[in-house]
Design a protein around this motif. Structure first.
Motif: not given
Length: 124
Positions: A2-9, A15-28
Motif C-alpha cells: 500500500x502507498x498512501x499519499x498525503x500533504x496536498x492542499x 509558496x511551498x508544500x511537502x507531500x508524503x508517500x508512506x509505504x507499507x505491506x511489502x519489502x521495497x
C-alpha cells in the motif's frame, strides 16, 4: 503493498508544500518510488523518482531546482518538497513504486503500485 499519499492542499504561487508517500505491506529494497502528476485534460507526467535506498534521484526538467525528493527512513516514506510553486504545478499528485531502471523510471507503465493521489492547487 500500500502507498498512501498525503500533504496536498491549496498554496499560493511562490509558496511551498511537502507531500508524503508512506509505504507499507511489502519489502521495497529493490524498488524505486516516483511521483507523477496529472492535471485536468492532460496526460500523467513524471515529476521525480528516488531509489528506496535513497540514491539515484531523477527530476523532470520542469521541477528541477524547485522540488526535492527524499526518503524519510523513520516513517518509511518518500517526501516531495515543493518550493516556488507555479500555477502549472496544479495537479493531482500520485506516488508509485516499481522495479524500474534508468531507462524506464520516467514511464508510468513500469510502476506496479500506486497511491490514491493528493490534490495540489496553486493560486495566483
Amino acid at each position: 503493498v500500500q502507498l498512501q499519499a498525503s500533504g496536498g492542499g491549496l498554496v499560493q504561487a511562490g509558496g511551498s508544500l511537502e507531500l508524503s508517500c508512506a509505504a507499507s505491506g511489502g519489502t521495497f529494497s529493490n524498488y524505486r518510488v516516483a511521483w507523477f502528476r496529472q492535471a485536468p485534460g492532460k496526460e500523467r507526467e513524471f515529476v521525480a523518482a528516488i531509489r528506496w535506498s535513497g540514491g539515484n534521484i531523477a527530476y523532470a526538467d520542469s521541477v528541477k531546482g524547485r522540488f526535492t525528493i527524499s526518503r524519510d527512513y523513520g516513517k518509511g516514506a518518500v517526501l516531495l518538497q515543493m518550493n516556488r510553486v507555479k500555477s502549472d504545478d496544479t495537479a493531482a499528485y500520485y506516488c508509485a513504486a516499481g522495479r524500474t531502471i534508468e531507462t524506464t523510471l520516467r514511464n508510468s507503465r513500469y510502476y506496479d503500485y500506486w497511491g490514491q493521489g493528493t490534490q495540489v492547487t496553486v493560486s495566483s
